[in-house]
Enzyme design. Sequence first.
Site: not given
Ligand code: GCB
Length: 598
Positions: A160, A501
Amino acid sequence: MLKPRSTPTRELVNLDGVWRFAIDSRVGDRPWTALLDTPLEAAVPASYNDLFVDAEIRDHVGWVYYQRSVRVPRGWANERILLRFDAATHAAKVYVNDDLVGEHIGGYTPFDIDLTDTISAGEEFRLTVAVSGDLTNETIPPGKIEVGMDGRKKQVYFHDFYNYAGLARSVWLHSEPLSRVTDVTVVTGFEGATGSVDYRVETDGTGEVAVRLSDAAGVVVAQGSGPRGTLEVADVTLWKPGAAYLYELTVELHDAGSVVDSYPVAVGVRTVEVRGHEFLINGQPFYFTGFGKHEDTAVRGKGHDNAFLVHDFQLLEWAGANSFRTSHYPYAEEVLDFADRHGIVVIDETAAVGLNMGVVGGMSGTPPFPTFSEQYAGAATQAAHAQHIRELITRDKNHPSVVMWCIANEPASNEEGALEYFTPLVELARELDPTRPLTYALVMFATFQNDKIVDLFDVVSMNRYYGWYITPGDLTTAEQYLQGDIQGWVDRTGKPIIMSEYGADTQPGVHSVWDQPWTEEYQASFLEMYHRVFDRFPQFVGEQVWNFADFATSNGIHRVEGNKKGVFTRDRKPKAAAWALRKRWRGLEGRKPGSDGE
Ligand code: GCB
Protein backbone atom coordinates in the site's frame (compact mmCIF):
# COMPACT_ATOMS: atom_id res chain seq x y z
CA MET A 1 31.03 -3.03 1.03
CA LEU A 2 32.22 -0.43 3.48
CA LYS A 3 30.43 2.85 4.01
CA PRO A 4 32.53 5.76 2.72
CA ARG A 5 34.15 7.54 5.66
CA SER A 6 36.72 10.24 6.09
CA THR A 7 39.79 8.56 7.62
CA PRO A 8 43.53 9.35 7.60
CA THR A 9 43.73 7.45 4.28
CA ARG A 10 40.32 8.12 2.71
CA GLU A 11 38.51 11.24 1.62
CA LEU A 12 35.00 11.94 0.51
CA VAL A 13 33.08 14.62 -1.31
CA ASN A 14 29.34 14.83 -0.81
CA LEU A 15 27.40 15.30 -4.05
CA ASP A 16 24.00 16.12 -2.53
CA GLY A 17 22.32 19.29 -3.70
CA VAL A 18 20.18 20.27 -6.65
CA TRP A 19 20.69 18.31 -9.87
CA ARG A 20 19.29 18.83 -13.38
CA PHE A 21 16.32 16.53 -13.86
CA ALA A 22 14.13 15.20 -16.68
CA ILE A 23 11.85 12.25 -17.44
CA ASP A 24 12.78 10.14 -20.45
CA SER A 25 9.77 11.14 -22.56
CA ARG A 26 10.86 14.79 -22.49
CA VAL A 27 14.45 14.38 -23.66
CA GLY A 28 15.98 12.87 -26.79
CA ASP A 29 17.94 9.65 -27.17
CA ARG A 30 21.17 9.30 -25.22
CA PRO A 31 20.52 12.41 -23.11
CA TRP A 32 23.61 11.73 -21.02
CA THR A 33 25.87 12.71 -23.94
CA ALA A 34 25.11 16.43 -23.47
CA LEU A 35 23.84 18.90 -20.95
CA LEU A 36 20.30 17.75 -20.08
CA ASP A 37 17.88 19.92 -21.99
CA THR A 38 15.41 20.57 -19.17
CA PRO A 39 13.99 23.46 -17.14
CA LEU A 40 13.73 21.23 -14.06
CA GLU A 41 16.03 20.67 -11.14
CA ALA A 42 15.55 18.08 -8.41
CA ALA A 43 16.75 17.91 -4.82
CA VAL A 44 19.10 15.06 -3.88
CA PRO A 45 18.44 13.30 -1.57
CA ALA A 46 14.68 13.15 -2.18
CA SER A 47 12.22 11.03 -4.07
CA TYR A 48 11.34 12.99 -7.20
CA ASN A 49 7.60 12.24 -7.22
CA ASP A 50 6.28 14.99 -4.94
CA LEU A 51 8.82 17.68 -5.80
CA PHE A 52 6.98 18.89 -8.89
CA VAL A 53 3.37 19.84 -9.44
CA ASP A 54 3.16 17.55 -12.42
CA ALA A 55 1.13 14.33 -12.49
CA GLU A 56 3.10 12.99 -15.45
CA ILE A 57 6.27 13.10 -13.37
CA ARG A 58 4.66 11.84 -10.18
CA ASP A 59 3.41 8.61 -11.69
CA HIS A 60 6.06 8.27 -14.38
CA VAL A 61 6.88 4.76 -15.58
CA GLY A 62 10.32 4.45 -17.15
CA TRP A 63 13.64 6.24 -16.67
CA VAL A 64 14.28 9.65 -15.24
CA TYR A 65 17.60 11.45 -15.55
CA TYR A 66 19.58 13.31 -12.91
CA GLN A 67 22.67 15.24 -13.94
CA ARG A 68 25.37 17.41 -12.44
CA SER A 69 29.02 18.16 -12.94
CA VAL A 70 31.60 16.85 -10.51
CA ARG A 71 35.22 17.81 -10.00
CA VAL A 72 37.66 15.21 -8.70
CA PRO A 73 39.91 16.67 -5.97
CA ARG A 74 43.32 17.28 -7.44
CA GLY A 75 45.08 15.44 -4.61
CA TRP A 76 43.59 12.08 -5.64
CA ALA A 77 46.20 11.22 -8.33
CA ASN A 78 47.37 8.02 -6.65
CA GLU A 79 44.07 6.97 -5.20
CA ARG A 80 41.28 4.71 -6.23
CA ILE A 81 38.30 6.93 -7.12
CA LEU A 82 34.80 5.68 -6.41
CA LEU A 83 31.29 6.94 -6.84
CA ARG A 84 28.88 5.79 -4.18
CA PHE A 85 25.10 5.81 -4.27
CA ASP A 86 23.55 5.14 -0.87
CA ALA A 87 20.45 4.14 -2.85
CA ALA A 88 18.86 4.64 -6.27
CA THR A 89 15.25 3.48 -6.24
CA HIS A 90 14.78 0.98 -7.84
CA ALA A 91 17.39 0.70 -10.60
CA ALA A 92 20.19 2.90 -11.91
CA LYS A 93 22.47 3.32 -14.90
CA VAL A 94 25.39 5.64 -14.30
CA TYR A 95 27.13 7.61 -17.05
CA VAL A 96 30.38 9.56 -16.84
CA ASN A 97 30.50 11.97 -19.75
CA ASP A 98 29.29 9.89 -22.73
CA ASP A 99 29.88 6.43 -21.26
CA LEU A 100 27.94 3.97 -19.18
CA VAL A 101 30.16 3.13 -16.18
CA GLY A 102 27.89 1.02 -14.00
CA GLU A 103 24.43 -0.29 -13.25
CA HIS A 104 22.58 -1.47 -10.17
CA ILE A 105 19.22 -3.05 -9.44
CA GLY A 106 17.59 -2.81 -6.00
CA GLY A 107 16.27 0.42 -4.58
CA TYR A 108 17.37 0.35 -0.95
CA THR A 109 20.94 -0.91 -0.89
CA PRO A 110 24.10 1.01 -1.77
CA PHE A 111 26.54 0.50 -4.62
CA ASP A 112 29.97 1.76 -5.58
CA ILE A 113 31.29 2.37 -9.08
CA ASP A 114 35.05 2.37 -9.55
CA LEU A 115 36.07 5.33 -11.73
CA THR A 116 39.83 5.01 -11.25
CA ASP A 117 40.42 4.13 -14.90
CA THR A 118 37.77 6.54 -16.20
CA ILE A 119 38.65 9.91 -14.72
CA SER A 120 41.69 11.69 -13.31
CA ALA A 121 42.43 13.79 -10.28
CA GLY A 122 41.58 17.46 -10.82
CA GLU A 123 39.28 16.67 -13.77
CA GLU A 124 35.69 17.81 -14.06
CA PHE A 125 33.16 15.41 -15.53
CA ARG A 126 29.47 15.25 -16.39
CA LEU A 127 27.67 12.75 -14.19
CA THR A 128 24.29 11.51 -15.41
CA VAL A 129 22.26 8.96 -13.53
CA ALA A 130 19.27 7.27 -15.08
CA VAL A 131 16.94 6.01 -12.37
CA SER A 132 13.90 3.79 -12.79
CA GLY A 133 11.14 3.28 -10.26
CA ASP A 134 9.65 0.42 -12.27
CA LEU A 135 8.65 -2.78 -10.51
CA THR A 136 8.31 -6.10 -12.33
CA ASN A 137 8.46 -9.76 -11.44
CA GLU A 138 12.24 -9.49 -11.64
CA THR A 139 12.48 -6.83 -8.91
CA ILE A 140 12.15 -6.81 -5.13
CA PRO A 141 9.56 -5.62 -4.32
CA PRO A 142 7.72 -7.08 -7.28
CA GLY A 143 5.12 -5.29 -9.38
CA LYS A 144 3.56 -5.23 -12.81
CA ILE A 145 3.43 -2.62 -15.54
CA GLU A 146 0.08 -2.43 -17.31
CA VAL A 147 -0.78 -0.52 -20.45
CA GLY A 148 -4.03 1.44 -20.24
CA MET A 149 -6.64 1.98 -22.96
CA ASP A 150 -4.96 5.24 -23.90
CA GLY A 151 -1.62 3.48 -24.32
CA ARG A 152 -0.21 4.96 -21.11
CA LYS A 153 1.91 2.72 -18.91
CA LYS A 154 0.78 2.27 -15.37
CA GLN A 155 2.71 0.81 -12.47
CA VAL A 156 0.75 -1.72 -10.43
CA TYR A 157 2.14 -3.04 -7.15
CA PHE A 158 1.04 -5.19 -4.26
CA HIS A 159 1.84 -3.08 -1.22
CA ASP A 160 0.00 0.00 0.00
CA PHE A 161 2.84 2.51 0.54
CA TYR A 162 3.46 4.86 -2.36
CA ASN A 163 6.13 3.70 -4.79
CA TYR A 164 8.49 6.62 -4.37
CA ALA A 165 11.48 6.64 -6.71
CA GLY A 166 14.68 8.53 -7.40
CA LEU A 167 17.86 9.41 -5.53
CA ALA A 168 16.47 9.40 -2.00
CA ARG A 169 19.80 8.99 -0.23
CA SER A 170 23.21 10.67 -0.45
CA VAL A 171 25.64 10.41 -3.35
CA TRP A 172 29.39 10.57 -2.74
CA LEU A 173 32.66 10.74 -4.61
CA HIS A 174 35.25 9.07 -2.43
CA SER A 175 38.83 7.95 -2.50
CA GLU A 176 40.38 4.77 -1.22
CA PRO A 177 44.06 3.85 -1.25
CA LEU A 178 45.26 1.42 -3.94
CA SER A 179 45.98 -1.20 -1.27
CA ARG A 180 42.98 -1.20 0.98
CA VAL A 181 40.64 -2.79 3.43
CA THR A 182 37.59 -3.97 1.48
CA ASP A 183 35.46 -5.56 4.20
CA VAL A 184 35.33 -6.02 7.96
CA THR A 185 33.06 -8.41 9.88
CA VAL A 186 32.77 -8.39 13.66
CA VAL A 187 30.97 -10.83 15.94
CA THR A 188 30.87 -10.08 19.63
CA GLY A 189 30.35 -12.08 22.80
CA PHE A 190 31.12 -12.05 26.50
CA GLU A 191 31.85 -14.40 29.37
CA GLY A 192 31.42 -12.84 32.79
CA ALA A 193 33.12 -9.45 32.70
CA THR A 194 35.27 -10.27 29.67
CA GLY A 195 34.04 -9.33 26.22
CA SER A 196 35.22 -10.78 22.93
CA VAL A 197 35.35 -9.26 19.46
CA ASP A 198 35.96 -11.74 16.64
CA TYR A 199 37.07 -9.86 13.57
CA ARG A 200 37.64 -10.80 9.96
CA VAL A 201 39.20 -8.36 7.51
CA GLU A 202 39.33 -8.59 3.75
CA THR A 203 41.88 -6.64 1.78
CA ASP A 204 42.95 -5.86 -1.74
CA GLY A 205 46.61 -5.25 -2.67
CA THR A 206 49.57 -5.62 -0.34
CA GLY A 207 50.04 -5.08 3.37
CA GLU A 208 49.56 -6.59 6.79
CA VAL A 209 46.40 -6.10 8.85
CA ALA A 210 46.63 -4.56 12.33
CA VAL A 211 43.61 -3.82 14.51
CA ARG A 212 43.07 -1.98 17.75
CA LEU A 213 39.97 -1.56 19.84
CA SER A 214 39.40 1.69 21.72
CA ASP A 215 36.77 2.37 24.33
CA ALA A 216 34.39 5.34 24.21
CA ALA A 217 37.04 7.55 25.83
CA GLY A 218 39.52 6.65 23.08
CA VAL A 219 41.69 4.42 25.29
CA VAL A 220 43.07 1.37 23.47
CA VAL A 221 41.78 -1.73 25.26
CA ALA A 222 42.92 -4.50 22.90
CA GLN A 223 45.10 -4.99 19.83
CA GLY A 224 45.66 -7.69 17.25
CA SER A 225 47.23 -8.46 13.92
CA GLY A 226 46.42 -10.58 10.90
CA PRO A 227 43.24 -10.75 8.86
CA ARG A 228 41.26 -12.60 11.53
CA GLY A 229 41.36 -13.04 15.24
CA THR A 230 39.66 -12.48 18.56
CA LEU A 231 40.20 -9.49 20.83
CA GLU A 232 39.53 -9.82 24.53
CA VAL A 233 38.00 -6.89 26.35
CA ALA A 234 38.52 -6.85 30.10
CA ASP A 235 35.76 -5.25 32.20
CA VAL A 236 33.61 -4.95 29.13
CA THR A 237 30.79 -2.43 28.93
CA LEU A 238 28.01 -4.11 27.00
CA TRP A 239 25.83 -2.51 24.34
CA LYS A 240 22.34 -2.67 25.83
CA PRO A 241 18.93 -1.57 24.62
CA GLY A 242 18.42 1.89 26.06
CA ALA A 243 22.06 2.04 27.16
CA ALA A 244 24.24 1.99 24.08
CA TYR A 245 27.99 1.74 24.48
CA LEU A 246 30.28 1.68 21.48
CA TYR A 247 33.91 0.72 21.11
CA GLU A 248 35.78 1.59 17.95
CA LEU A 249 37.73 -0.99 16.01
CA THR A 250 40.40 0.70 13.91
CA VAL A 251 41.47 -1.56 11.09
CA GLU A 252 44.77 -0.68 9.47
CA LEU A 253 46.75 -1.99 6.56
CA HIS A 254 50.51 -1.60 7.05
CA ASP A 255 52.98 -1.80 4.20
CA ALA A 256 56.71 -1.13 4.30
CA GLY A 257 56.47 0.52 7.68
CA SER A 258 53.62 2.89 6.93
CA VAL A 259 49.87 2.88 7.36
CA VAL A 260 48.43 2.61 3.85
CA ASP A 261 44.80 2.30 4.88
CA SER A 262 42.78 2.94 8.01
CA TYR A 263 39.10 2.28 8.56
CA PRO A 264 37.02 2.57 11.77
CA VAL A 265 34.09 0.32 12.68
CA ALA A 266 31.76 1.05 15.61
CA VAL A 267 31.46 -2.08 17.76
CA GLY A 268 28.79 -2.74 20.35
CA VAL A 269 29.54 -5.85 22.42
CA ARG A 270 26.30 -7.75 22.82
CA THR A 271 24.75 -11.13 22.13
CA VAL A 272 21.41 -12.12 20.65
CA GLU A 273 19.83 -15.53 21.02
CA VAL A 274 16.50 -17.28 20.81
CA ARG A 275 16.11 -19.86 23.56
CA GLY A 276 12.84 -21.72 23.92
CA HIS A 277 10.15 -19.07 23.70
CA GLU A 278 12.47 -16.26 24.78
CA PHE A 279 14.33 -13.61 22.81
CA LEU A 280 17.53 -12.88 24.71
CA ILE A 281 19.79 -9.85 24.40
CA ASN A 282 22.95 -10.29 26.50
CA GLY A 283 21.34 -13.39 27.99
CA GLN A 284 18.37 -11.40 29.34
CA PRO A 285 14.79 -11.82 28.10
CA PHE A 286 13.95 -8.84 25.90
CA TYR A 287 10.47 -7.48 25.19
CA PHE A 288 10.17 -5.35 22.03
CA THR A 289 8.05 -2.21 22.26
CA GLY A 290 7.76 0.13 19.30
CA PHE A 291 6.57 0.41 15.76
CA GLY A 292 6.75 -0.58 12.18
CA LYS A 293 7.95 2.60 10.47
CA HIS A 294 8.32 4.00 6.98
CA GLU A 295 10.80 6.37 5.45
CA ASP A 296 8.14 8.87 4.52
CA THR A 297 7.70 12.61 4.87
CA ALA A 298 5.90 15.32 2.95
CA VAL A 299 7.58 16.59 -0.24
CA ARG A 300 10.75 14.47 0.24
CA GLY A 301 8.89 11.15 -0.06
CA LYS A 302 11.50 8.62 0.99
CA GLY A 303 14.31 11.18 0.94
CA HIS A 304 16.56 10.75 3.94
CA ASP A 305 16.41 13.76 6.24
CA ASN A 306 18.56 14.14 9.36
CA ALA A 307 16.05 16.46 11.05
CA PHE A 308 13.33 13.79 10.83
CA LEU A 309 15.88 11.16 11.89
CA VAL A 310 16.59 13.02 15.12
CA HIS A 311 12.97 13.94 15.74
CA ASP A 312 11.63 10.42 15.11
CA PHE A 313 14.09 8.98 17.62
CA GLN A 314 13.04 11.65 20.11
CA LEU A 315 9.44 10.56 19.66
CA LEU A 316 10.40 6.90 20.08
CA GLU A 317 12.02 7.79 23.37
CA TRP A 318 9.06 9.96 24.38
CA ALA A 319 6.71 7.03 23.74
CA GLY A 320 8.94 4.62 25.65
CA ALA A 321 9.58 2.55 22.50
CA ASN A 322 12.75 0.48 22.55
CA SER A 323 12.66 -0.80 18.96
CA PHE A 324 11.30 -0.57 15.42
CA ARG A 325 11.13 -2.67 12.29
CA THR A 326 12.49 -1.22 9.03
CA SER A 327 9.22 -2.03 7.31
CA HIS A 328 9.24 -2.64 4.36
CA TYR A 329 12.80 -2.15 3.09
CA PRO A 330 16.29 -1.40 4.44
CA TYR A 331 16.52 2.17 5.75
CA ALA A 332 19.35 4.64 5.19
CA GLU A 333 22.58 3.63 6.94
CA GLU A 334 22.45 6.87 8.95
CA VAL A 335 19.36 5.47 10.68
CA LEU A 336 21.19 2.34 11.82
CA ASP A 337 24.26 4.32 12.92
CA PHE A 338 21.92 6.48 15.01
CA ALA A 339 20.18 3.43 16.49
CA ASP A 340 23.61 2.00 17.39
CA ARG A 341 24.52 5.20 19.21
CA HIS A 342 21.19 5.59 21.00
CA GLY A 343 20.42 2.02 22.01
CA ILE A 344 17.33 1.48 19.90
CA VAL A 345 16.82 -2.13 18.77
CA VAL A 346 16.13 -2.77 15.07
CA ILE A 347 14.45 -5.59 13.20
CA ASP A 348 16.03 -5.16 9.77
CA GLU A 349 13.67 -6.02 6.92
CA THR A 350 14.30 -6.67 3.24
CA ALA A 351 12.27 -4.98 0.51
CA ALA A 352 10.44 -8.26 -0.17
CA VAL A 353 6.93 -6.95 0.37
CA GLY A 354 3.96 -8.00 -1.75
CA LEU A 355 4.99 -11.58 -2.51
CA ASN A 356 1.34 -12.39 -2.17
CA MET A 357 -1.35 -12.71 -4.78
CA GLY A 358 -3.86 -13.38 -1.99
CA VAL A 359 -4.04 -9.65 -1.23
CA VAL A 360 -5.46 -9.10 -4.70
CA GLY A 361 -8.27 -11.47 -3.76
CA GLY A 362 -9.44 -9.04 -1.05
CA MET A 363 -10.71 -10.41 2.26
CA SER A 364 -11.16 -13.87 0.75
CA GLY A 365 -7.39 -14.14 0.35
CA THR A 366 -7.93 -16.26 -2.74
CA PRO A 367 -5.15 -15.66 -5.27
CA PRO A 368 -6.13 -15.16 -8.94
CA PHE A 369 -3.16 -17.39 -9.82
CA PRO A 370 -0.48 -19.01 -7.65
CA THR A 371 1.95 -16.54 -6.05
CA PHE A 372 4.96 -18.81 -6.34
CA SER A 373 4.78 -19.44 -10.06
CA GLU A 374 6.46 -18.07 -13.15
CA GLN A 375 3.45 -15.76 -13.54
CA TYR A 376 4.52 -13.90 -10.42
CA ALA A 377 7.18 -14.85 -7.86
CA GLY A 378 9.22 -17.29 -9.91
CA ALA A 379 12.91 -18.05 -10.34
CA ALA A 380 13.82 -14.49 -11.39
CA THR A 381 12.09 -12.98 -8.36
CA GLN A 382 13.79 -15.47 -6.09
CA ALA A 383 17.20 -14.63 -7.59
CA ALA A 384 16.56 -10.91 -7.07
CA HIS A 385 15.45 -11.64 -3.50
CA ALA A 386 18.66 -13.62 -2.84
CA GLN A 387 20.80 -10.82 -4.21
CA HIS A 388 18.94 -8.33 -2.05
CA ILE A 389 19.50 -10.44 1.09
CA ARG A 390 23.22 -10.57 0.22
CA GLU A 391 23.42 -6.80 -0.13
CA LEU A 392 21.42 -6.13 3.04
CA ILE A 393 23.43 -8.43 5.28
CA THR A 394 26.71 -7.23 3.79
CA ARG A 395 25.73 -3.65 4.56
CA ASP A 396 24.23 -4.08 8.03
CA LYS A 397 25.99 -7.08 9.62
CA ASN A 398 28.11 -5.00 12.03
CA HIS A 399 25.33 -2.94 13.58
CA PRO A 400 24.74 -3.90 17.22
CA SER A 401 21.26 -2.37 17.01
CA VAL A 402 20.22 -4.95 14.40
CA VAL A 403 19.08 -8.01 16.34
CA MET A 404 17.06 -9.91 13.74
CA TRP A 405 16.58 -10.12 9.96
CA CYS A 406 13.04 -10.10 8.61
CA ILE A 407 13.35 -11.53 5.15
CA ALA A 408 9.85 -10.82 3.84
CA ASN A 409 6.68 -8.99 4.76
CA GLU A 410 3.45 -10.94 4.40
CA PRO A 411 4.48 -13.48 1.78
CA ALA A 412 1.86 -16.03 0.75
CA SER A 413 3.33 -18.53 3.20
CA ASN A 414 0.05 -20.46 3.11
CA GLU A 415 0.42 -21.25 -0.60
CA GLU A 416 2.00 -24.16 -2.43
CA GLY A 417 5.57 -23.36 -3.46
CA ALA A 418 6.29 -21.14 -0.41
CA LEU A 419 8.58 -23.72 1.18
CA GLU A 420 10.53 -24.25 -2.03
CA TYR A 421 10.82 -20.50 -2.55
CA PHE A 422 11.98 -19.68 1.00
CA THR A 423 14.20 -22.64 1.94
CA PRO A 424 17.24 -21.53 -0.12
CA LEU A 425 16.77 -17.90 0.97
CA VAL A 426 16.78 -18.85 4.64
CA GLU A 427 19.86 -21.02 4.08
CA LEU A 428 21.57 -18.09 2.38
CA ALA A 429 20.74 -15.67 5.20
CA ARG A 430 22.02 -18.13 7.81
CA GLU A 431 25.24 -18.69 5.88
CA LEU A 432 25.81 -14.93 5.55
CA ASP A 433 25.02 -14.34 9.22
CA PRO A 434 24.92 -17.34 11.55
CA THR A 435 24.49 -15.07 14.59
CA ARG A 436 21.12 -13.36 14.21
CA PRO A 437 17.66 -14.93 14.40
CA LEU A 438 15.44 -14.86 11.33
CA THR A 439 11.79 -14.01 10.95
CA TYR A 440 9.16 -13.01 8.37
CA ALA A 441 5.99 -11.01 9.02
CA LEU A 442 2.95 -13.26 8.76
CA VAL A 443 -0.05 -12.19 6.72
CA MET A 444 -3.55 -12.68 8.13
CA PHE A 445 -4.41 -15.44 5.62
CA ALA A 446 -1.41 -17.48 6.77
CA THR A 447 -2.78 -19.24 9.82
CA PHE A 448 -1.27 -21.67 12.29
CA GLN A 449 -3.16 -24.36 10.36
CA ASN A 450 -2.02 -23.57 6.81
CA ASP A 451 1.35 -21.77 6.99
CA LYS A 452 4.11 -23.80 5.30
CA ILE A 453 7.33 -22.09 6.30
CA VAL A 454 7.36 -21.18 9.99
CA ASP A 455 9.62 -24.11 10.87
CA LEU A 456 12.44 -22.47 8.90
CA PHE A 457 12.43 -19.42 11.20
CA ASP A 458 13.28 -18.55 14.81
CA VAL A 459 10.62 -16.03 15.76
CA VAL A 460 6.93 -15.84 14.80
CA SER A 461 6.04 -12.27 13.76
CA MET A 462 2.31 -11.76 13.30
CA ASN A 463 0.61 -8.94 11.40
CA ARG A 464 -3.01 -8.93 12.54
CA TYR A 465 -5.97 -6.59 12.06
CA TYR A 466 -8.86 -8.05 14.08
CA GLY A 467 -11.04 -5.07 14.92
CA TRP A 468 -10.05 -3.32 11.73
CA TYR A 469 -10.23 -5.31 8.47
CA ILE A 470 -11.97 -8.14 10.31
CA THR A 471 -14.86 -7.32 12.69
CA PRO A 472 -14.34 -3.55 12.44
CA GLY A 473 -15.90 -1.75 15.39
CA ASP A 474 -16.41 -5.01 17.33
CA LEU A 475 -13.51 -5.33 19.71
CA THR A 476 -15.24 -8.06 21.74
CA THR A 477 -15.28 -10.50 18.84
CA ALA A 478 -11.86 -9.26 17.73
CA GLU A 479 -10.44 -10.15 21.15
CA GLN A 480 -11.70 -13.71 20.87
CA TYR A 481 -10.23 -14.14 17.39
CA LEU A 482 -6.91 -12.73 18.51
CA GLN A 483 -6.76 -14.93 21.60
CA GLY A 484 -7.44 -18.08 19.56
CA ASP A 485 -4.99 -17.09 16.85
CA ILE A 486 -2.07 -16.52 19.24
CA GLN A 487 -2.90 -19.69 21.16
CA GLY A 488 -2.74 -21.61 17.88
CA TRP A 489 0.77 -20.32 17.11
CA VAL A 490 1.92 -21.02 20.67
CA ASP A 491 0.69 -24.61 20.41
CA ARG A 492 2.11 -25.17 16.96
CA THR A 493 5.56 -23.63 17.36
CA GLY A 494 6.67 -23.07 20.97
CA LYS A 495 8.71 -20.19 19.53
CA PRO A 496 8.81 -16.60 20.73
CA ILE A 497 6.02 -14.53 19.19
CA ILE A 498 5.81 -10.84 18.47
CA MET A 499 2.98 -8.80 17.03
CA SER A 500 4.82 -7.08 14.22
CA GLU A 501 1.74 -5.14 13.03
CA TYR A 502 -1.56 -4.21 14.65
CA GLY A 503 -3.30 -0.90 14.24
CA ALA A 504 -6.35 1.07 13.20
CA ASP A 505 -6.68 4.00 10.79
CA THR A 506 -7.44 7.14 12.77
CA GLN A 507 -8.35 10.62 11.70
CA PRO A 508 -7.02 13.03 14.34
CA GLY A 509 -9.74 15.20 15.81
CA VAL A 510 -12.53 12.64 15.30
CA HIS A 511 -14.04 11.52 18.61
CA SER A 512 -16.81 9.27 19.92
CA VAL A 513 -17.98 7.66 23.13
CA TRP A 514 -18.75 4.49 21.08
CA ASP A 515 -16.39 1.95 19.58
CA GLN A 516 -16.30 3.94 16.37
CA PRO A 517 -13.54 3.16 13.83
CA TRP A 518 -11.47 6.20 12.72
CA THR A 519 -11.83 7.96 16.09
CA GLU A 520 -8.87 8.62 18.36
CA GLU A 521 -10.61 6.71 21.15
CA TYR A 522 -11.08 3.63 18.97
CA GLN A 523 -7.38 3.49 18.08
CA ALA A 524 -6.51 3.64 21.78
CA SER A 525 -9.12 0.98 22.78
CA PHE A 526 -8.03 -1.23 19.89
CA LEU A 527 -4.42 -1.19 21.11
CA GLU A 528 -5.50 -1.67 24.72
CA MET A 529 -7.48 -4.78 23.75
CA TYR A 530 -4.46 -6.23 21.92
CA HIS A 531 -2.23 -5.54 24.94
CA ARG A 532 -4.65 -7.29 27.26
CA VAL A 533 -4.37 -10.39 25.08
CA PHE A 534 -0.56 -10.20 24.68
CA ASP A 535 -0.12 -10.03 28.44
CA ARG A 536 -1.85 -13.41 28.86
CA PHE A 537 0.93 -15.21 26.93
CA PRO A 538 4.38 -15.73 28.42
CA GLN A 539 5.50 -16.68 24.88
CA PHE A 540 4.81 -13.15 23.72
CA VAL A 541 8.05 -11.18 23.37
CA GLY A 542 7.05 -7.95 21.73
CA GLU A 543 4.63 -5.50 20.24
CA GLN A 544 5.26 -3.15 17.33
CA VAL A 545 2.28 -1.01 16.45
CA TRP A 546 1.40 -0.28 12.83
CA ASN A 547 2.45 2.46 12.22
CA PHE A 548 4.70 5.04 13.82
CA ALA A 549 3.29 7.82 11.60
CA ASP A 550 0.74 8.27 8.83
CA PHE A 551 2.27 7.71 5.39
CA ALA A 552 1.59 8.17 1.70
CA THR A 553 -0.04 5.33 -0.21
CA SER A 554 -0.71 4.40 -3.81
CA ASN A 555 -3.58 6.10 -5.63
CA GLY A 556 -6.93 4.43 -5.04
CA ILE A 557 -10.11 4.48 -3.06
CA HIS A 558 -8.90 2.42 -0.12
CA ARG A 559 -7.12 5.22 1.68
CA VAL A 560 -8.03 8.80 2.50
CA GLU A 561 -4.88 10.84 1.90
CA GLY A 562 -2.67 7.91 2.79
CA ASN A 563 -2.55 5.29 5.49
CA LYS A 564 -3.75 6.80 8.75
CA LYS A 565 -2.72 4.04 11.14
CA GLY A 566 0.03 6.30 12.45
CA VAL A 567 0.14 6.90 16.16
CA PHE A 568 1.66 10.20 15.04
CA THR A 569 0.40 12.18 12.07
CA ARG A 570 2.60 12.48 9.00
CA ASP A 571 4.00 15.71 10.47
CA ARG A 572 4.60 13.90 13.77
CA LYS A 573 1.84 15.20 16.04
CA PRO A 574 0.59 12.65 18.61
CA LYS A 575 -2.87 11.13 18.37
CA ALA A 576 -4.51 10.01 21.64
CA ALA A 577 -3.06 6.50 21.21
CA ALA A 578 0.47 7.88 21.43
CA TRP A 579 -0.21 8.98 24.99
CA ALA A 580 -1.70 5.58 25.84
CA LEU A 581 1.39 3.80 24.50
CA ARG A 582 3.64 6.14 26.44
CA LYS A 583 1.80 5.19 29.59
CA ARG A 584 2.21 1.46 28.91
CA TRP A 585 5.78 1.46 27.62
CA ARG A 586 7.71 4.01 29.63
CA GLY A 587 9.79 2.50 32.38
CA LEU A 588 9.59 -1.07 31.07
CA GLU A 589 13.24 -1.11 29.95
CA GLY A 590 12.76 -4.13 27.74
CA ARG A 591 10.78 -6.15 30.29
CA LYS A 592 7.42 -7.68 29.52
CA PRO A 593 4.57 -5.58 30.93
CA GLY A 594 3.48 -7.07 34.25
CA SER A 595 6.62 -9.19 34.62
CA ASP A 596 9.60 -8.50 36.82
CA GLY A 597 11.96 -9.62 34.08
CA GLU A 598 12.75 -12.98 35.70
C1 GCB B 1 -0.31 -4.80 6.24
C2 GCB B 1 0.93 -4.44 5.56
C3 GCB B 1 1.24 -2.95 5.65
C4 GCB B 1 -0.03 -2.15 5.45
C5 GCB B 1 -1.00 -2.53 6.54
C6 GCB B 1 -2.34 -1.79 6.42
O1 GCB B 1 -0.57 -5.91 6.58
O2 GCB B 1 2.03 -5.18 5.98
O3 GCB B 1 2.20 -2.62 4.69
O4 GCB B 1 0.22 -0.77 5.45
O5 GCB B 1 -1.28 -3.88 6.49
O6 GCB B 1 -2.49 -0.73 7.02
O7 GCB B 1 -3.20 -2.29 5.72
